[in-house]
Scaffold this motif. Structure first.
Motif, PDB file in Angstrom:
ATOM      1  N   LYS A   1      38.688  59.319  38.115  1.00 53.68           N
ATOM      2  CA  LYS A   1      38.762  60.788  38.080  1.00 53.68           C
ATOM      3  C   LYS A   1      39.565  61.180  39.486  1.00 53.68           C
ATOM      4  O   LYS A   1      40.417  62.317  39.311  1.00 53.68           O
ATOM      5  N   LYS A   2      39.273  60.505  40.595  1.00 54.70           N
ATOM      6  CA  LYS A   2      39.734  60.970  41.774  1.00 54.70           C
ATOM      7  C   LYS A   2      41.237  60.624  41.955  1.00 54.70           C
ATOM      8  O   LYS A   2      42.102  61.398  42.458  1.00 54.70           O
ATOM      9  N   ARG A   3      41.640  59.415  41.658  1.00 52.34           N
ATOM     10  CA  ARG A   3      42.934  58.999  41.914  1.00 52.34           C
ATOM     11  C   ARG A   3      43.735  58.784  40.762  1.00 52.34           C
ATOM     12  O   ARG A   3      43.348  58.156  39.565  1.00 52.34           O
ATOM     13  N   THR A   4      44.939  59.048  40.822  1.00 59.29           N
ATOM     14  CA  THR A   4      45.658  59.275  39.569  1.00 59.29           C
ATOM     15  C   THR A   4      46.413  57.732  39.206  1.00 59.29           C
ATOM     16  O   THR A   4      46.617  57.533  38.015  1.00 59.29           O
ATOM     17  N   TYR A   5      46.451  56.937  40.139  1.00 55.61           N
ATOM     18  CA  TYR A   5      46.889  55.662  39.946  1.00 55.61           C
ATOM     19  C   TYR A   5      45.826  54.472  39.508  1.00 55.61           C
ATOM     20  O   TYR A   5      46.379  53.472  39.134  1.00 55.61           O
ATOM     21  N   VAL A   6      44.679  54.961  39.243  1.00 59.62           N
ATOM     22  CA  VAL A   6      43.429  54.150  38.682  1.00 59.62           C
ATOM     23  C   VAL A   6      43.491  53.714  37.354  1.00 59.62           C
ATOM     24  O   VAL A   6      43.688  54.977  36.624  1.00 59.62           O
ATOM     25  N   ARG A   7      43.457  52.742  36.797  1.00 56.14           N
ATOM     26  CA  ARG A   7      43.300  52.455  35.215  1.00 56.14           C
ATOM     27  C   ARG A   7      41.851  51.407  35.478  1.00 56.14           C
ATOM     28  O   ARG A   7      41.661  50.936  36.489  1.00 56.14           O
ATOM     29  N   PHE A   8      41.216  51.351  34.312  1.00 58.44           N
ATOM     30  CA  PHE A   8      39.910  50.266  34.603  1.00 58.44           C
ATOM     31  C   PHE A   8      39.716  49.753  33.100  1.00 58.44           C
ATOM     32  O   PHE A   8      40.182  50.225  32.253  1.00 58.44           O
ATOM     33  N   ILE A   9      38.978  48.532  33.023  1.00 60.30           N
ATOM     34  CA  ILE A   9      38.678  47.961  31.915  1.00 60.30           C
ATOM     35  C   ILE A   9      37.372  47.349  32.245  1.00 60.30           C
ATOM     36  O   ILE A   9      37.141  47.032  33.308  1.00 60.30           O
ATOM     37  N   SER A  10      36.467  47.565  31.169  1.00 57.26           N
ATOM     38  CA  SER A  10      34.954  47.102  31.463  1.00 57.26           C
ATOM     39  C   SER A  10      34.753  46.327  30.414  1.00 57.26           C
ATOM     40  O   SER A  10      34.443  46.747  29.138  1.00 57.26           O
ATOM     41  N   PHE A  11      34.276  45.046  31.010  1.00 61.04           N
ATOM     42  CA  PHE A  11      33.871  43.847  29.746  1.00 61.04           C
ATOM     43  C   PHE A  11      32.400  44.338  29.318  1.00 61.04           C
ATOM     44  O   PHE A  11      31.518  45.048  29.895  1.00 61.04           O
ATOM     45  N   SER A  12      32.187  43.830  28.002  1.00 57.87           N
ATOM     46  CA  SER A  12      30.778  43.953  27.459  1.00 57.87           C
ATOM     47  C   SER A  12      29.720  43.082  28.128  1.00 57.87           C
ATOM     48  O   SER A  12      28.486  43.407  27.859  1.00 57.87           O
ATOM     49  N   ARG A  13      29.873  42.303  28.753  1.00 55.10           N
ATOM     50  CA  ARG A  13      28.999  41.176  29.511  1.00 55.10           C
ATOM     51  C   ARG A  13      29.902  40.527  30.848  1.00 55.10           C
ATOM     52  O   ARG A  13      31.068  40.818  30.863  1.00 55.10           O
ATOM     53  N   ASN A  14      29.269  39.698  31.653  1.00 52.20           N
ATOM     54  CA  ASN A  14      29.774  38.828  32.689  1.00 52.20           C
ATOM     55  C   ASN A  14      30.499  37.726  32.141  1.00 52.20           C
ATOM     56  O   ASN A  14      30.197  37.129  31.463  1.00 52.20           O
ATOM     57  N   PHE A  15      32.010  37.822  32.199  1.00 57.87           N
ATOM     58  CA  PHE A  15      32.810  36.821  31.619  1.00 57.87           C
ATOM     59  C   PHE A  15      33.234  35.942  32.689  1.00 57.87           C
ATOM     60  O   PHE A  15      34.004  35.014  32.505  1.00 57.87           O
ATOM     61  N   GLY A  16      33.120  36.513  33.924  1.00 58.07           N
ATOM     62  CA  GLY A  16      33.437  35.315  35.121  1.00 58.07           C
ATOM     63  C   GLY A  16      34.597  35.999  35.827  1.00 58.07           C
ATOM     64  O   GLY A  16      35.604  36.788  35.166  1.00 58.07           O
ATOM     65  N   LYS A  17      35.060  35.765  37.093  1.00 64.10           N
ATOM     66  CA  LYS A  17      36.369  36.071  37.777  1.00 64.10           C
ATOM     67  C   LYS A  17      37.612  35.933  36.799  1.00 64.10           C
ATOM     68  O   LYS A  17      38.517  36.465  36.955  1.00 64.10           O
ATOM     69  N   GLU A  18      37.524  34.432  36.574  1.00 59.07           N
ATOM     70  CA  GLU A  18      38.876  34.041  35.999  1.00 59.07           C
ATOM     71  C   GLU A  18      39.196  35.090  34.655  1.00 59.07           C
ATOM     72  O   GLU A  18      40.412  35.275  34.383  1.00 59.07           O
ATOM     73  N   ALA A  19      38.220  35.391  33.929  1.00 63.11           N
ATOM     74  CA  ALA A  19      38.473  36.283  32.847  1.00 63.11           C
ATOM     75  C   ALA A  19      38.855  37.666  33.195  1.00 63.11           C
ATOM     76  O   ALA A  19      39.787  38.260  32.637  1.00 63.11           O
ATOM     77  N   ALA A  20      38.217  38.081  34.315  1.00 59.23           N
ATOM     78  CA  ALA A  20      38.800  39.305  34.767  1.00 59.23           C
ATOM     79  C   ALA A  20      40.089  39.371  35.337  1.00 59.23           C
ATOM     80  O   ALA A  20      40.744  40.256  34.966  1.00 59.23           O
ATOM     81  N   MET A  21      40.501  38.359  35.952  1.00 67.85           N
ATOM     82  CA  MET A  21      41.855  38.058  36.410  1.00 67.85           C
ATOM     83  C   MET A  21      42.815  38.190  35.212  1.00 67.85           C
ATOM     84  O   MET A  21      43.937  38.844  35.108  1.00 67.85           O
ATOM     85  N   TYR A  22      42.543  37.479  34.178  1.00 75.60           N
ATOM     86  CA  TYR A  22      43.319  37.265  33.236  1.00 75.60           C
ATOM     87  C   TYR A  22      43.447  38.781  32.316  1.00 75.60           C
ATOM     88  O   TYR A  22      44.498  39.052  31.872  1.00 75.60           O
ATOM     89  N   ALA A  23      42.166  39.435  32.170  1.00 71.45           N
ATOM     90  CA  ALA A  23      42.426  40.551  31.696  1.00 71.45           C
ATOM     91  C   ALA A  23      43.237  41.594  32.345  1.00 71.45           C
ATOM     92  O   ALA A  23      43.951  42.309  31.818  1.00 71.45           O
TER      93      ALA A  23
END
Ligand code: UDP
Ligand code: MG
Length: 316
Positions: A58-80
């Motif tokens: 809400k605060k920053r115009t340059y922010v986007r996000f994606i939220s996983f349905s569970r913990n998939f690990g850092k590797e999956a987060a990087m991939y996403a």
């Protein structure tokens, strides 16, 4: 105007995120000749990380996000994150300020010289890390570099800035058993190594227990080397050779000395020894078969239940 994308994997980082945001915003404001995009990936956090991220959105115009349905690990987060970036240069960074945002302007300058495809960071000290963990980490790097053709640098962090083409290649490598340090090394490209002193995490605690790291290191070895498989066949051959010699020895002894009933204990020892080696080798094969099994199912790397915009790829 060139665009820089930052991918930030977050797992239980509610304490670090506001501090990270403050620090990062300063850096972004100081580089007005670039536009920025930060993609926060909430890796199924159990605390208020998602709420924090939404506030930042809400605060920053340059922010986007994606939220996983569970913990998939850092590797999956990087991939996403990599799958969703839109910038010309892409950086991957931890949320705990262990990857100092203040290095970013320097890294961008090196990239702009046009000589390199990526600027990677390497810590020259392991200050603040338990000595036993450092010891095993060093051993791991020694071993994996001997037995694989991926060039994996000791002390390398995941923190790096890359050209978009390189990121596209990384996304193309769709393997499920991901070991990024190996993938970065394996794909090659010209990399500048930026060295800095280790910084301790600003808040919260590390998500890597010794056991998790151990499993990750096995992942790395199995993903990038087939040497363990040949070790098992060599062990098999050596054992067969020794057994063959022993048989000859026993036959000769029988001919010369008759057959006194002896050697029960040593027989049991040998059976145990060979049985152990067999199980060990089957275990090694099992590791590879297990990985093949996971790959063959072709399941997605991650499933996201939420995202900041329509274009965010929710399953990938
Ligand atoms: N992380 C993640 N998923 C996990 C574990 C960690 O996204 O399952 C993120 C974490 O939020 C942090 C980064 O990966 O931004 C590095 O984790 P951490 O600081 O715990 O690792 P360390 O720096 O101790 O190696
Ligand atoms: Mg950290």
């Amino acid at each position: 105007m060139k665009k820089i994308s930052l991918v930030i994997p977050c797992y239980n980082e509610q304490e670090s995120l506001p501090l990270f945001d403050a620090e990062m915003d300063k850096v972004i404001k100081s580089m007005s000749e670039y536009s920025f995009e930060i993609i926060y990936v909430n890796d199924g956090s159990k605390d208020n990380t998602l709420k924090c991220i939404k506030e930042l959105y809400k605060k920053r115009t340059y922010v986007r996000f994606i939220s996983f349905s569970r913990n998939f690990g850092k590797e999956a987060a990087m991939y996403a994150g990599f799958k969703n970036v839109t910038g010309d240069f892409v950086a991957i960074m931890d949320a705990d300020l262990q990857d100092p945002p203040s290095l970013l302007p320097d890294m961008i300058r090196i990239m702009e010289s046009g000589e390199y495809d990526s600027v990677a960071t390497r810590r020259v000290s392991r200050d603040g890390e338990p000595p036993i963990r450092s010891f095993f980490a060093r051993m791991f790097y020694k071993i994996i570099n001997k037995i694989s053709d991926a060039d994996i640098v000791d002390g390398a962090r995941d923190y790096r800035l890359m050209k978009r083409e390189m990121v596209n290649v990384i996304v193309e490598m769709g393997e499920r058993n991901r070991f990024s340090k190996g993938i970065f090394g394996w794909i090659g490209y010209k990399t500048y190594w930026y060295e800095y002193k280790n910084v301790e995490r600003i808040a919260g605690e590390t998500k890597w227990s010794f056991w998790k790291l151990f499993k990750y290191s096995i992942e790395g070895i199995v993903s990038f080397s087939q040497v363990p498989l040949s070790i098992s066949s060599w062990l098999g051959m050596i054992c067969t050779g020794v057994a063959f010699l022993a048989i000859i020895f026993i036959i000769i002894r029988k001919i010369i000395m008759g057959d006194p009933v002896q050697g029960w204990a040593s027989t049991i020892c040998l059976i145990m020894f060979i049985g152990g080696i067999q199980l060990f080798c089957m275990g090694i094969m099992g590791q590879y078969i297990g990985k093949t099994y996971v790959e063959s199912k072709g399941r997605p790397h991650y499933i996201a239940s939420e995202g900041s915009d329509e274009d965010i790829i929710k399953v990938g």
